[in-house]
Design a protein around this motif. Structure first.
Motif, PDB file in Angstrom:
ATOM      1  N   UNK A 157      -8.831   2.401  -0.992  1.00 52.27           N
ATOM      2  CA  UNK A 157      -8.045   2.585  -1.841  1.00 52.27           C
ATOM      3  C   UNK A 157      -6.438   2.286  -1.774  1.00 52.27           C
ATOM      4  N   UNK A 158      -5.978   2.887  -0.689  1.00 49.54           N
ATOM      5  CA  UNK A 158      -4.553   2.580  -0.291  1.00 49.54           C
ATOM      6  C   UNK A 158      -4.248   1.179  -0.096  1.00 49.54           C
ATOM      7  N   UNK A 159      -4.990   0.354   0.312  1.00 47.57           N
ATOM      8  CA  UNK A 159      -4.856  -1.133   0.450  1.00 47.57           C
ATOM      9  C   UNK A 159      -5.182  -1.720  -0.906  1.00 47.57           C
ATOM     10  N   UNK A 160      -6.259  -1.285  -1.423  1.00 49.84           N
ATOM     11  CA  UNK A 160      -6.546  -2.095  -2.898  1.00 49.84           C
ATOM     12  C   UNK A 160      -5.262  -1.631  -3.699  1.00 49.84           C
ATOM     13  N   UNK A 161      -4.583  -0.794  -3.695  1.00 50.80           N
ATOM     14  CA  UNK A 161      -3.169  -0.451  -4.661  1.00 50.80           C
ATOM     15  C   UNK A 161      -2.300  -1.443  -4.269  1.00 50.80           C
ATOM     16  N   UNK A 162      -2.262  -1.680  -2.988  1.00 48.53           N
ATOM     17  CA  UNK A 162      -1.056  -2.624  -2.529  1.00 48.53           C
ATOM     18  C   UNK A 162      -1.392  -4.084  -3.221  1.00 48.53           C
ATOM     19  N   UNK A 163      -2.394  -4.402  -3.244  1.00 54.62           N
ATOM     20  CA  UNK A 163      -2.927  -5.718  -3.676  1.00 54.62           C
ATOM     21  C   UNK A 163      -2.916  -5.691  -5.232  1.00 54.62           C
ATOM     22  N   UNK A 164      -3.275  -4.659  -5.849  1.00 49.46           N
ATOM     23  CA  UNK A 164      -3.435  -4.547  -7.263  1.00 49.46           C
ATOM     24  C   UNK A 164      -1.840  -4.622  -7.808  1.00 49.46           C
ATOM     25  N   UNK A 165      -0.823  -3.890  -7.117  1.00 49.02           N
ATOM     26  CA  UNK A 165       0.613  -3.852  -7.772  1.00 49.02           C
ATOM     27  C   UNK A 165       0.938  -5.140  -7.568  1.00 49.02           C
ATOM     28  N   UNK A 166       0.803  -6.143  -6.448  1.00 50.04           N
ATOM     29  CA  UNK A 166       1.216  -7.441  -6.335  1.00 50.04           C
ATOM     30  C   UNK A 166       0.662  -8.160  -7.508  1.00 50.04           C
ATOM     31  N   UNK A 167      -0.418  -8.101  -7.554  1.00 46.54           N
ATOM     32  CA  UNK A 167      -1.259  -8.625  -8.866  1.00 46.54           C
ATOM     33  C   UNK A 167      -0.803  -8.392 -10.100  1.00 46.54           C
ATOM     34  N   UNK A 168      -0.253  -7.123 -10.310  1.00 48.61           N
ATOM     35  CA  UNK A 168       0.383  -6.474 -11.548  1.00 48.61           C
ATOM     36  C   UNK A 168       1.573  -7.363 -11.700  1.00 48.61           C
ATOM     37  N   UNK A 169       2.445  -7.364 -10.721  1.00 46.62           N
ATOM     38  CA  UNK A 169       3.824  -8.127 -11.015  1.00 46.62           C
ATOM     39  C   UNK A 169       3.736  -9.461 -11.449  1.00 46.62           C
TER      40      UNK A 169
END
Length: 561
Positions: free
Chosen positions: A127-139
């Motif tokens: 989940x830590x890694x998932x959040x990292x890429x979801x935040x990049x996707x969000x931006x």
């Protein structure tokens, strides 16, 4: 094996290889678009065949030298590998596409690659890694105004919130997504997004409102069957089993979980068996059928070895397994599993870190506001022109204000609130600057230049930056602090500090009135968005300018909008 049998086997093998080669050649005659459509149509009904189409797409793209289609094929194959529990292979293909998209500055491909990478990490509990890429996707999704992937990111963060224990926070995100998606299902083909939202919503409800969870399951089942989405249907069976378990209807739970097991096994999605085995084991455990419970819990341990999924519920599984062994008198196995549970590394510290990341990096963003704004534009852009939209919004705002004034005039704070809302409707901003006057020794040209600069500051909302100060603004306007202070004092009638504070309060008054997402923020989060250094400083400034506290304003504003 006889020589004759060997020869027969050899020719049979050649025969099948010939057939496979012919099928591969046949698939490569299909257009890129049709190959991708075949994949999407089979992705959740026949994933093994879907992967064949993805591989044919890759072969065709390589043969024809089409790099973009080649990387789109990589992402489809990565999705299939993820689906079948092969995280390293999935990540390998995704990295190819991320590197290519970054080099070519292809935002559309990069969005797809980032979403797939976040999904892959999420699937395996990273989940830590998932959040990292979801935040990049969000931006990137907000930058490119990609509504689908904004919704997708919103859903993914909601799913992680749910897993981390913030079930009500997850529910709020799922409900807002459902509201956004519902009117766009047919026009935007958002059926899969809607099904995922229903799955997330039902799952969140199982933790704190089992009746609501049960109420949303029929819709999930009906739409899954209508769209022939077997993956979604497998989630329906799993969630129905959880509902039956929590209602202590253990035999019903076991029956429906068996349906889920059969469907998931046919689809090949082993990862989804975790929940099925866990609640099957717990159903047996509650009935004191400890031998049967052991079989289910041991199956989870086997899956854990095959897939290496990071599940913080694994400690519970190990504890129940150990106790089950203890109940049947197998002390050695009981001690072994108690030790495994004790040493399990997915600690509360990791969960807290993930929750903090979501709160710090995601919740402060106005993602939902962007989605809502885009939704309104997409719904009304073709049928209404800008002037009609403004008229409608004005009429709705006027109606809401009149309704509030009618019902809330009796108390002092309510009267102040009414006056404030009415003023917002009349005077949306300080749109004009006063005529320059020259009561001090500064040239008219310099005064006009400073006033022009202040007007740009107001229009660009630069005053919201926490670094805004007399020195920083003077530097930006190419003047000195003395001149700037004198102009603000004379033309605005306040000190520079009070001028910035008034701009911020006026801004947040209008923003709160129009933005339902901002109204859901904490006072501390709103203060940070406005550039205030503390919640107290914001509340005092708001009270001084309006006569009421921001919490009172937001509470009553929410009641009328």
């Amino acid at each position: 094996m006889s020589f004759r049998c060997c020869i027969s086997f050899f020719f049979m093998l050649c025969f099948f290889e010939s057939i496979l080669a012919q099928e591969q050649d046949s698939l490569m005659q299909i257009s890129y678009k049709d190959l991708k459509n075949h994949y999407k149509n089979l992705e959740y009904t026949n994933p093994k065949t879907a992967k064949i189409y993805a591989e044919a797409l890759l072969s065709k793209a390589k043969k024809e030298g089409d790099e973009l289609e080649e990387h789109l094929a990589f992402l489809l194959i990565a999705s299939s590998e993820n689906y079948f529990g092969n995280m390293p292979a999935s990540l390998k293909y995704i990295e190819y596409s991320i590197a290519y998209a970054t080099d070519k500055k292809n935002d559309s491909l990069l969005i797809k690659a980032l979403s797939q990478k976040g999904k892959t990490y999420f699937t395996f509990g990273k989940y830590n890694e998932a959040i990292t890429y979801y935040l990049k996707l969000d931006s990137l999704a907000r930058k490119t105004q990609n509504v689908r992937y904004q919704i997708y990111t919103n859903h993914s963060i909601g799913s992680i919130k749910n897993i981390m224990g913030d079930h009500e926070g997850a529910t709020e995100l799922f409900l807002k997504n459902k509201e956004i998606i519902t009117p766009l299902i047919e026009s935007k083909n958002y059926h899969t997004l809607y099904l995922n939202t229903l799955i997330g919503l039902c799952s969140a409800y199982t933790y704190f409102d089992i009746d609501k969870a049960a109420d949303c399951l029929p819709e999930l089942k009906k739409m899954s069957l209508e769209k022939n989405d077997m993956d979604a249907l497998s989630y329906y069976f799993s969630l129905q089993g959880i509902v039956d378990y929590k209602r202590k209807e253990y035999d019903k739970a076991l029956a429906v979980l068996q349906q889920a097991d059969s469907l998931i096994s046919s689809l090949g999605t082993k990862r989804n068996l975790y929940s099925v085995y866990r609640f099957r084991g717990k159903s047996y455990y509650e009935q004191q059928l400890f031998s049967e419970a052991i079989v289910a819990f041991e199956a989870i341990k086997t899956l854990q070895k095959e897939i290496a999924f990071d599940d913080f519920k694994y400690r519970e599984v190990l504890s129940l397994l150990a106790n089950s062994y203890e109940q049947i008198g197998d002390t050695e196995k009981a001690l072994e599993n108690y030790n495994l549970a004790h040493n399990f590394s997915y600690t509360d510290t990791i969960q807290k870190a993930i929750r903090y990341t979501i709160l710090k990096e995601y919740d402060k963003k106005t993602l939902e506001s962007k989605i809502s704004s885009l939704k309104i534009k997409s719904k009304r852009k073709e049928s209404l022109n800008t002037s009609l939209v403004i008229v409608c919004i004005s009429l709705l705002a006027a109606f809401a204000i009149l309704l509030f004034l009618y019902r809330k005039q009796q108390r002092l704070n309510k009267r102040k609130f009414d006056q404030l809302v009415k003023q917002l409707a009349i005077d949306s901003s300080k749109s004009t600057l006063p005529e320059p006057t020259n009561k001090f020794q500064i040239s008219d040209e310099k005064i006009s230049k400073i006033l022009d600069g202040l007007e740009k500051l107001e229009k660009s909302n630069s005053f919201l930056k926490s670094t805004t100060s007399l020195v920083s603004v003077a530097k930006k306007l190419n003047t000195n602090t003395t001149y700037l202070s004198q102009v603000v004092n004379e033309q605005k009638g306040v000190t520079f500090k009070n001028y910035i504070t008034e701009l911020r309060i006026n801004y947040v008054l209008h923003k709160l009135k129009s933005d339902s997402v901002l109204r859901s923020y904490s006072i501390k989060a709103i203060a940070e968005e406005l550039g205030f250094k503390s919640e107290g400083a914001f509340s005092r400034a708001f009270k001084k300018q309006t006569g009421i506290y921001p919490s009172f304003f937001i509470k009553n504003l929410t009641s009328i909008l």
